[in-house]
Write an enzyme that holds these catalytic residues in place. Structure first.
Site, PDB file in Angstrom:
ATOM      1  N   HIS A 228      -7.433  -0.303   6.178  1.00 58.60           N
ATOM      2  CA  HIS A 228      -7.138  -1.674   6.549  1.00 58.60           C
ATOM      3  C   HIS A 228      -7.023  -2.258   7.851  1.00 58.60           C
ATOM      4  O   HIS A 228      -7.608  -3.392   8.066  1.00 58.60           O
ATOM      5  CB  HIS A 228      -5.659  -1.923   6.038  1.00 58.60           C
ATOM      6  CG  HIS A 228      -5.601  -1.861   4.357  1.00 58.60           C
ATOM      7  ND1 HIS A 228      -6.124  -2.843   3.597  1.00 58.60           N
ATOM      8  CD2 HIS A 228      -5.074  -0.903   3.437  1.00 58.60           C
ATOM      9  CE1 HIS A 228      -6.117  -2.473   2.155  1.00 58.60           C
ATOM     10  NE2 HIS A 228      -5.528  -1.346   2.163  1.00 58.60           N
TER      11      HIS A 228
ATOM     12  N   SER B 293       0.833  -1.114   0.060  1.00 60.17           N
ATOM     13  CA  SER B 293      -0.111   0.092   0.054  1.00 60.17           C
ATOM     14  C   SER B 293       0.980   1.218   0.022  1.00 60.17           C
ATOM     15  O   SER B 293       1.863   1.264   0.406  1.00 60.17           O
ATOM     16  CB  SER B 293      -1.043   0.073   1.275  1.00 60.17           C
ATOM     17  OG  SER B 293      -1.707  -1.225   1.218  1.00 60.17           O
TER      18      SER B 293
END
Length: 478
Positions: free
Chosen positions: A408, A314
């Site tokens: 997340h 990410s």
């Protein structure tokens, strides 16, 4: 392409509609927005005519983007919201039923009446539009206009914000998982779908058709959600790389080397989620990403049961901006910075030729620091620990400040590993000093991790991340 109407509005300033257009708009809204019938006759109220909803759609789309649409949205939110007089009466009856200790049925009915009158009138219009063919797509576009207008101050005020929230909640119901279809994208998918996937890629832009072919080819998967009322239209897209380990560099995933034509299943043990992009800005705040990841995990488990690890690779948007802001504030307040140790700062100052942080800030803002191999080596250790703290310790209302981290962690992942020069592109250097992060999903622990984070705001992190956080706490001060 960005819509231009917020820019035009900002450049010209607010403008009222012409004297002839305003009455026409008022008349349209009176015809289009169904009145809220009295509580006693709510079940007997005739359905709103479809023609009125279609007339509203045509009128809105005929308006020029900019002040005319902003004026309509403002009038709709301000003049057709909750009827406060009825709400006050209904609330008084609830209090009266409680004070008089009336039977439970009477109290429940009074509460139901209050709930009913808390519905704004424009909710009826949105319900009516949602039943039209193409109406759901229109409502998504309308909320995108609302979001853009609120961000640019083209439309403003509590009534408009409330209307955007009401529409978001309605879209959340209409776009629940039961109405969503999971579709896989391959090179054989329709050209229109491939083009939309390419255009919507917000994390790692697609360079060309060769690049697009690679992202849906061997050792890669691409999925999207579509809605049964808008078939074939990508709403949110997830890109996956199938690897033998947890990737630390995005360049290794999106590199220009042609991929092999066929996959060797024995080489696939890990699924890396490296990009998730919302294609419809009107669906911001509607929980689609979480459900998409869960559905894709199940799909991959069926297709490739040998996969042992699920992780992201990410970006860390906002880290460089946060760091430069800290350098500025500490220098201003204290005359020096305390983010680096004394020996680190001596080395940095010697390389930049500036005992203050001004040159370093400029180098960080312009990406020029990576041109110096020695400066890059000196910054490696302090930037890693600062990034670990940014993800682990910097908070907004108790939760992770970084929006990607918060997403997340809410899903139950573990803050797993920070990767130095995980994204060496100019975009990656500019956003996060080149660093990327893995959020790892241990499927048997996601539910408990998510509950822990949401309830007590605790972040599950690996030994690597916790060690970097400890280094930050020992060597840096905020």
């Amino acid at each position: 392409m960005k819509r231009l109407w917020p820019l035009l509005w900002a450049a010209r300033g607010p403008r009222r509609l012409s004297s002839g257009a305003a009455p026409a708009m008022e008349e349209l809204l009176r015809r289009s927005v169904p009145p809220l019938p009295p509580y006693e006759t709510k079940e007997k109220a005739p359905p709103a005519a479809e023609l009125r909803g279609a007339e509203f759609v045509s009128f809105y789309r005929a308006l020029q983007p900019g002040p005319p649409r902003a004026e309509l949205l403002t009038r709709l939110a301000r003049d057709f919201g909750v009827e406060h007089g009825r709400v006050a009466e209904a609330a008084a009856k609830v209090l009266q039923a409680r004070e008089q200790r009336r039977e439970p049925g009477a109290l429940l009915q009074a509460e139901d009446r209050l709930r009913y009158y808390l519905n704004p009138q424009y909710r009826g219009l949105f319900q009516q539009l949602g039943r039209l063919e193409g109406g759901l797509r229109f409502l998504v576009e309308l909320r995108a206009d609302l979001m853009e207008g609120l961000a640019s101050k083209a439309v403003d005020g509590p009534h408009v914000k409330e209307m955007s929230g009401v529409l978001k909640n309605m879209l959340s119901e209409w776009f629940c998982t039961g109405f969503l279809n999971l579709e896989r994208v391959t090179w054989q998918s329709p050209c229109e779908v491939l083009q939309k996937i390419s255009d919507s890629e917000a994390v790692h832009p697609v360079r060309n058709w060769v690049d697009m072919k690679r992202r849906v080819g061997a050792y890669r998967r691409c999925y999207f959600f579509s809605h049964c009322a808008i078939p074939g239209e990508p709403l949110i897209v997830l890109h996956v790389a199938l690897t033998s380990d947890i990737s630390s560099s995005i360049q290794a995933i999106v590199k220009e080397v042609p991929p092999p034509e066929t996959e060797d299943p024995e080489k696939i043990t890990t699924a890396i989620f490296y990009s998730i992009s919302l294609t419809q800005q009107g669906l911001q705040g509607v929980e689609l990403g979480t459900h998409l990841i869960k559905r894709v995990v199940k799909e991959l488990q069926k297709e490739l049961p040998q996969i042992e690890a699920f992780s992201t690779l990410s970006p860390i948007p906002g880290f460089t901006k946060w760091l430069v802001g800290l350098l500025s504030s500490q220098t201003k307040e204290q005359g020096r910075n305390e983010l680096f140790t004394e020996s680190e700062w001596q080395e940095i100052s010697a390389l930049t030729g500036d005992p203050s942080s001004n040159t370093l800030k400029k180098l960080l803002n312009t990406n020029e620091w990576v041109r110096s191999e020695k400066l890059t080596q000196v910054l490696h250790s302090p930037l890693m620990r600062l990034c670990a703290w940014y993800l682990y310790g910097e908070k907004h209302r108790g939760y992770a400040l970084n929006p990607v981290a918060n997403f997340h962690l809410q899903n139950g992942s573990v803050l797993w590993r920070i990767n130095w020069m995980g994204d060496s592109s100019p975009r990656g250097i500019g956003a996060s000093c080149g660093m990327m992060v893995n959020y790892r999903y241990f499927l048997e622990e996601t539910a408990s991790n998510s509950a822990l984070y949401l309830a007590s705001k605790q972040v599950r992190a690996s030994e690597q991340v916790l060690a970097l956080v400890a280094q930050f706490q020992q060597n840096s001060k905020l």
